[in-house]
Design an enzyme around this catalytic site. Sequence first.
Site, short mmCIF file in Angstrom:
data_model
loop_
_atom_site.label_atom_id
_atom_site.label_comp_id
_atom_site.label_asym_id
_atom_site.label_seq_id
_atom_site.Cartn_x
_atom_site.Cartn_y
_atom_site.Cartn_z
N ASP A 196 48.23 33.68 42.09
CA ASP A 196 49.07 32.70 42.79
C ASP A 196 50.33 32.43 41.98
O ASP A 196 50.35 32.59 40.77
CB ASP A 196 48.30 31.39 42.98
CG ASP A 196 47.78 30.85 41.66
OD1 ASP A 196 48.46 30.00 41.07
OD2 ASP A 196 46.70 31.27 41.21
N GLU B 13 35.36 37.54 39.73
CA GLU B 13 36.29 38.19 38.80
C GLU B 13 35.58 39.33 38.06
O GLU B 13 36.18 40.36 37.76
CB GLU B 13 36.82 37.18 37.77
CG GLU B 13 37.75 36.13 38.34
CD GLU B 13 38.05 34.99 37.36
OE1 GLU B 13 39.08 34.35 37.53
OE2 GLU B 13 37.24 34.74 36.44
N1 ADE Z 1 43.50 30.48 38.07
C1 ADE Z 1 44.17 31.17 38.99
N2 ADE Z 1 45.32 30.55 39.31
C2 ADE Z 1 45.39 29.42 38.56
C3 ADE Z 1 46.32 28.38 38.42
N3 ADE Z 1 47.45 28.33 39.12
N4 ADE Z 1 46.04 27.39 37.55
C4 ADE Z 1 44.91 27.41 36.82
N5 ADE Z 1 44.00 28.37 36.90
C5 ADE Z 1 44.22 29.38 37.75
#
Ligand code: ADE
Length: 241
Positions: free
Chosen positions: A198, A13
Amino acid sequence: MKCIAVVMAMASEASPILTQLGAQAIPAIPLLPFEFFEANRNGCRVIISVNGRDRRHGVDSIGTEAAALNTYFVADRYNPDLLITAGTAGGWMHQGAEIGDVFVSDQKFVHHDRRIAIPGLDEYGIGSYPAVPAAGLARALNLKLGVVTTSNSLDENDDDRRLIAANGGSVKEMEAAAVAYVCEMMAIPVMALKAITDLVDHHTATADQFNANLTMASRRLAEKLLQVIDFCAPRMVADLA
Ligand code: ADE
């Protein structure tokens, strides 16, 4: 602002923003894994502190414990005018989030995995630490605003889902509430900047989406983080509202 500190969990990151800032490594703290970098942006000192590798497991030190400790050291050592918890996160399709969106924290930071069904302690568990008002910054830089909600799990179970909905969460990640907890104690204004890797309510497993989108989201994060730093540097915290 004289100093902006950015706390990040994962090396991947942090990598694009470190390159774009031309940041130089500065001395770390003996025994602790945190990696400090420094840059100067239009007269403003920018400190980037990355959680570093977990010595036992050899992976990035993600999650709330490392985030809180890292934040404490950065806050104590540099006393920044603003501290930004920057990284990646999950969002929700039903709220209109898309992969690669970058969100700014809105209103409060909450935990969704600290369920303590005892009066008083229930609210302590959720936290609700204040986020610096940043609607003006979000508007100016075309960023989405959302309540950031934190737990130490990548996935989401039914209890998480219930608490996230109750608290109006829009951005799900694993550090911000811990960072904000320390910042509130130390009276340091705190903001999150989170790029979406996501979609929590997509049928594809979260881990698969995360792995597929981490590089792209980290690039998007760097692009927007640079804009945020350049927006903040000549201003005061009150000017971000
Ligand atoms: N980092 C990136 N996506 C995530 C998610 N869905 N839950 C927790 N941390 C995350």
